[in-house]
Design a protein around this motif. Structure first.
Motif, mmCIF file in Angstrom:
data_model
loop_
_atom_site.group_PDB
_atom_site.id
_atom_site.type_symbol
_atom_site.label_atom_id
_atom_site.label_comp_id
_atom_site.label_asym_id
_atom_site.label_seq_id
_atom_site.Cartn_x
_atom_site.Cartn_y
_atom_site.Cartn_z
ATOM 1 N N THR A 274 28.487 -33.687 -30.348
ATOM 2 C CA THR A 274 28.093 -33.412 -28.964
ATOM 3 C C THR A 274 26.906 -34.277 -28.546
ATOM 4 O O THR A 274 26.894 -34.864 -27.453
ATOM 5 N N ARG B 281 28.237 -22.510 -38.931
ATOM 6 C CA ARG B 281 28.684 -23.828 -38.462
ATOM 7 C C ARG B 281 27.515 -24.802 -38.328
ATOM 8 O O ARG B 281 27.730 -26.018 -38.241
ATOM 9 N N PHE B 282 26.301 -24.263 -38.302
ATOM 10 C CA PHE B 282 25.132 -25.110 -38.066
ATOM 11 C C PHE B 282 24.152 -25.080 -39.234
ATOM 12 O O PHE B 282 22.933 -25.090 -39.058
ATOM 13 N N LEU C 91 22.553 -30.237 -37.063
ATOM 14 C CA LEU C 91 22.639 -30.521 -35.633
ATOM 15 C C LEU C 91 24.086 -30.782 -35.222
ATOM 16 O O LEU C 91 24.930 -31.149 -36.042
ATOM 17 N N ASP C 92 24.336 -30.610 -33.941
ATOM 18 C CA ASP C 92 25.678 -30.838 -33.384
ATOM 19 C C ASP C 92 25.860 -32.337 -33.158
ATOM 20 O O ASP C 92 25.707 -32.847 -32.046
ATOM 21 N N GLN D 137 18.791 -26.815 -40.704
ATOM 22 C CA GLN D 137 19.648 -26.786 -39.518
ATOM 23 C C GLN D 137 20.545 -28.011 -39.445
ATOM 24 O O GLN D 137 20.079 -29.146 -39.541
ATOM 25 N N THR E 93 17.460 -26.742 -30.246
ATOM 26 C CA THR E 93 18.744 -26.398 -29.629
ATOM 27 C C THR E 93 19.441 -27.645 -29.098
ATOM 28 O O THR E 93 18.794 -28.606 -28.663
ATOM 29 N N THR E 94 20.759 -27.601 -29.128
ATOM 30 C CA THR E 94 21.542 -28.718 -28.593
ATOM 31 C C THR E 94 21.257 -28.908 -27.110
ATOM 32 O O THR E 94 21.120 -30.036 -26.621
ATOM 33 N N TRP F 95 33.383 -40.010 -34.068
ATOM 34 C CA TRP F 95 32.312 -39.527 -33.192
ATOM 35 C C TRP F 95 31.610 -40.672 -32.471
ATOM 36 O O TRP F 95 30.761 -40.436 -31.621
#
Length: 480
Positions: A246, A408-409, A242-243, A240, A211-212, A276
């Motif tokens: 963020t 989105r992930f 990843l973000d 997965q 998880t983020t 980013w």
């Protein structure tokens, strides 16, 4: 079905409503014919037939590669997350290279033939960097085509991992691809440190997903000891995504260098590495960029690290600025930007293949490819869920999709976890029916419908074969 609305929903993390006939081949063919969906570039790729997958020699096939009699005779290739299919442009570029080498020989370093798709050899790495810039969201000067993925990871860590007695840890994922683990482990050992003390592993909170929130919390708790963060853009086993923005922003907040392994993300999902503020990133080009097995890799170094006054890389012949490279005075003048991180002169054969493969990307955009990918993957997920519902007995699911349900992930991959007693037989059945998927033990079949060349019909046909592959034994037992 309103595909524009469906794509918008997927980009917002929602699931579209599929019609009752979604499992029919006719529905899949209608999606393939729809003008509302970004077009496939399948005709520009060599798609092997089922028969060709079984070939034993180069001379056992009377038909040219990629010419199946009917769509049903074509192989179903869902393995672009391991090795992308061959673009026809690669053969054209290689022929141009062979003619150049065979005619003007060493002159090819400085001269381009008028009707050739190739630049002079010494400009080819920069040319490929320019073609990759839109794919990863960076300026051409921040990108370099060189070496292979693991070598580039080593070079980047040699430049950016500077441990001290207090700040010595590298944050990485709990289950990195072995090459990443070896690279991180050996870099730590190179500095005389113990990997068990200097590797900070991000474990999944539940099942297979990180998880983020947990990653951000670990950064916060270990900020005083972290010398480097190196994570995968997309985790190879679970699929997965990843973000990245963020997590990168949180690393920047704590002044921690962060790099990303984008092996499964570059050419697959939309990236904005410069915006980013990523420090560095590395990727291979044989997966979603389709440049061929073991092809030359790519790297990104943010422009803030690439100026001549603060050069961080290891010195080498092709890192020297082109304007004075041939003075041979042994006074190193780095090429500004990422190109200065080159060491050896790159393989022109590799760059030729990459240039050919990237020429297909120039006909589209990552936005269009991502939109098509979202719909393709969601369609595959829907059909898999239907199969799961039909084959669930006494509450026991026939398989589990461990890839995030939020579109989105994830990228163009669904990781299907099968029971160990089914895994090998199911894999063999897929192979016997002309399906190419990547399997990763324990128990995972990675289903990757690549938007560049896979179709909705591919997905539909695959599902019929897959359902029989996982249920053949049970159906046979049920017969009188």
């Amino acid at each position: 079905m309103d595909t524009k609305t469906a794509t918008k929903q997927l980009r917002e993390g929602q699931k579209p409503q599929w019609p009752a006939n979604a499992e029919s081949l006719k529905f899949a063919q209608l999606l393939d014919e729809s003008t509302e969906i970004s077009r496939t570039f399948r005709p520009e790729f060599v798609v092997p037939s089922k028969a060709q997958l079984k070939r034993k020699t180069l001379n056992d096939d009377p038909k040219p590669a990629g010419q199946a009699s009917t769509p049903e005779d074509e192989a179903i290739y869902f393995c672009g997350n391991s090795l992308g299919l061959q673009p026809r442009a690669v053969g054209e570029h290689l022929n141009a290279y062979l003619k150049t080498w065979g005619s003007i020989a060493v002159g090819g370093h400085f001269t381009a033939l008028e009707d050739s798709p190739l630049t002079p050899y010494q400009d080819m790495a920069a040319g490929c960097a320019k073609k990759m810039s839109a794919i990863v969201g960076a300026s051409p000067s921040e990108i370099v085509a060189m070496n292979t993925l693991t070598i580039n990871l080593h070079l980047m860590m040699a430049a950016f991992y500077k441990p001290t007695e207090k700040k010595h840890k590298i944050m990485c994922e709990w289950r990195p691809f072995p090459s990443d683990w070896y690279a991180i482990e050996s870099q730590i050992e190179w500095h005389g440190l113990e990997p068990k003390n200097s590797m900070l592993l991000v474990e999944p909170d539940d099942g297979y997903l990180m998880t983020t929130d947990k990653i951000l919390r670990l950064i916060e708790e270990n900020a005083d000891e972290l010398a480097l963060i190196m994570l995968p853009g997309i985790q190879y086993y679970s699929g997965q995504l990843l973000d990245i923005p963020t997590i990168t922003a949180h690393a920047r907040k704590h002044n921690i260098t962060i790099g990303w392994d984008l092996a499964h993300a570059a050419g697959n999902v939309e990236l904005k590495l410069h915006d980013w503020d990523v420090d560095f990133a590395c990727w291979c080009t044989y997966k979603y960029m389709n440049a061929g097995a073991g092809s030359i890799a790519g790297a990104f170094i943010h422009e803030k690290h690439g100026n001549n006054d603060q050069y961080k890389g290891l010195k080498g012949w092709y890192g020297h600025d082109k304007s004075s490279r041939f003075l041979m005075d042994n006074k190193f003048v780095p090429t500004p930007g990422a190109q200065g991180f080159q060491c050896s002169n790159p393989s022109i054969v590799d760059l030729t293949c990459l240039a050919g493969a990237l020429s297909v990307f120039e006909k589209t955009s990552m936005t269009d490819l991502r939109s098509r990918s979202l719909l393709l993957t969601a369609y595959a997920e829907h059909l898999l869920s239907q199969i799961s519902s039909r084959n669930t007995k006494d509450g026991n699911l026939p398989f589990t999709i461990i890839t995030p349900t939020d579109p989105r992930f994830r990228g163009a991959q669904l990781s299907v976890l099968l029971p160990e007693d089914v895994f090998e037989d199911a894999s063999a059945a897929l192979e016997a029916n002309g399906v190419v998927c990547d399997k990763r033990k324990p128990g995972i079949i990675r289903v990757a419908p690549v938007p560049m060349y896979n179709t909705f019909s591919d997905v539909c046909r695959f599902m019929d074969i897959f359902e029989k592959a996982i249920g053949t034994e049970k159906k046979q037992e049920a017969q009188p």
